[in-house]
Design an enzyme around this catalytic site. Sequence first.
Site, PDB file in Angstrom:
ATOM      1  CE  LYS A  29      -4.413   0.698  11.899  1.00  0.00           C
ATOM      2  NZ  LYS A  29      -4.085   0.851  10.541  1.00  0.00           N
TER       3      LYS A  29
ATOM      4  CD  GLU B  25      -1.011   0.535   3.703  1.00  0.00           C
ATOM      5  OE1 GLU B  25      -1.588   1.628   3.578  1.00  0.00           O
ATOM      6  OE2 GLU B  25      -1.063  -0.162   4.735  1.00  0.00           O
TER       7      GLU B  25
HETATM    8  N1  PSU Z   1      -1.136   0.392   9.170  1.00  0.00           N
HETATM    9  C1  PSU Z   1      -0.126   1.218   9.522  1.00  0.00           C
HETATM   10  N2  PSU Z   1      -0.217   2.515   9.166  1.00  0.00           N
HETATM   11  C2  PSU Z   1      -1.258   2.987   8.417  1.00  0.00           C
HETATM   12  C3  PSU Z   1      -2.313   2.114   8.038  1.00  0.00           C
HETATM   13  C4  PSU Z   1      -2.205   0.824   8.446  1.00  0.00           C
HETATM   14  O1  PSU Z   1       0.844   0.792  10.142  1.00  0.00           O
HETATM   15  O2  PSU Z   1      -1.260   4.169   8.089  1.00  0.00           O
HETATM   16  C5  PSU Z   1      -3.455   2.609   7.161  1.00  0.00           C
HETATM   17  C6  PSU Z   1      -3.773   1.511   6.147  1.00  0.00           C
HETATM   18  O3  PSU Z   1      -3.721   2.075   4.870  1.00  0.00           O
HETATM   19  C7  PSU Z   1      -5.164   1.054   6.495  1.00  0.00           C
HETATM   20  C8  PSU Z   1      -5.749   2.320   7.027  1.00  0.00           C
HETATM   21  O4  PSU Z   1      -5.870   0.537   5.403  1.00  0.00           O
HETATM   22  O5  PSU Z   1      -4.687   2.830   7.828  1.00  0.00           O
HETATM   23  C9  PSU Z   1      -7.027   2.098   7.791  1.00  0.00           C
HETATM   24  O6  PSU Z   1      -7.693   3.320   7.902  1.00  0.00           O
HETATM   25  P1  PSU Z   1      -9.226   3.378   8.349  1.00  0.00           P
HETATM   26  O7  PSU Z   1      -9.228   2.940   9.778  1.00  0.00           O
HETATM   27  O8  PSU Z   1      -9.610   4.836   8.161  1.00  0.00           O
HETATM   28  O9  PSU Z   1      -9.986   2.477   7.442  1.00  0.00           O
END
Ligand code: PSU
Length: 296
Positions: free
Chosen positions: A159, A25
Amino acid sequence: MADFLSPSMEVATALANGQPIVALESSVWVQGLAWPANWETAQQVEKAVREEGAIPAVIWVEDGLVHFGLSDPALENLCREPRGSKLNVADIPGALATRSAGATTVSASLRAAEMLGLKVFATGGVGGVHRGWNEHPDLSADLLEMARTPLLTVCAGVKCVLDVEATLEALETMAIPVYRYQTDTFPEFFSAGTRTYGWRLDSVEEIARAYTLGKQTLGRGCLVVQEPPTSISPKILHKWLHKGLATVPKGGKGVTPYLLQYLAKSSNGQTVEVNKGLLVSNARLAAKIAVAMKNG
Ligand code: PSU
Ligand code: MN
């Protein structure tokens, strides 16, 4: 191949020759980590993938095209001067139609990678169900995309800023196969975690086989989780996170970047170090699995 898919020469050649490829990504480089940590890590990630015998393919949207694989100078520029919006899967057509620049999250990357015919994707931690979901239902688009896109995603679990319990319930409801690589517990991004969910598999060959079986039986991919190579105790993490959770915006794309940046600051950069390490180790494992799939 759809005319808006634009693999680099290297990625196109690897595809044509059936070489292992690892999709990556770009949101983590643009919205997730700040300069210079983003560029340092991006280089290490690509190097790790190559060392294991696979080709890295970072995904990025610009000029009405979905790009796969950026040159070093292009990636460095992007890290140094972040631009473009954070694209979820539903944003891909709008960004293409308006020829806007955008960094792909897990959900957008999975869909893009599937369109090109890739099988393996690596990230840090996937999105899930945010805390306070019962008052404000903020569920990451990553969940639905992992359920419907037949790719294998390698990550360090979900996370710790999320509601981990609720996210595991969502993974179960959405029937996303989960494989724990060499660990008894489901990792929580910055630590090893405490919950047992999914199946423990101890070799990349087993994972490659489980992936094939999942495609045959369910027509879907899977989530492979492994522990971060270094970790921070959840107690200390929670202390750092406490105030951030009280001030976080309710819902929207800013929530995840806000919390990650909050933790980076309140931990004096310690979470960034763990984040860097796990991104590299996940990319390495993804490359090993991609190679095992080719050999299997
Ligand atoms: N994992 C990380 N850093 C990030 C992300 C994931 O270590 O910045 C990003 C990924 O792109 C993931 C997104 O898809 O955060 C999820 O965001 P949201 O909770 O808004 O869907
Ligand atoms: Mn969200």
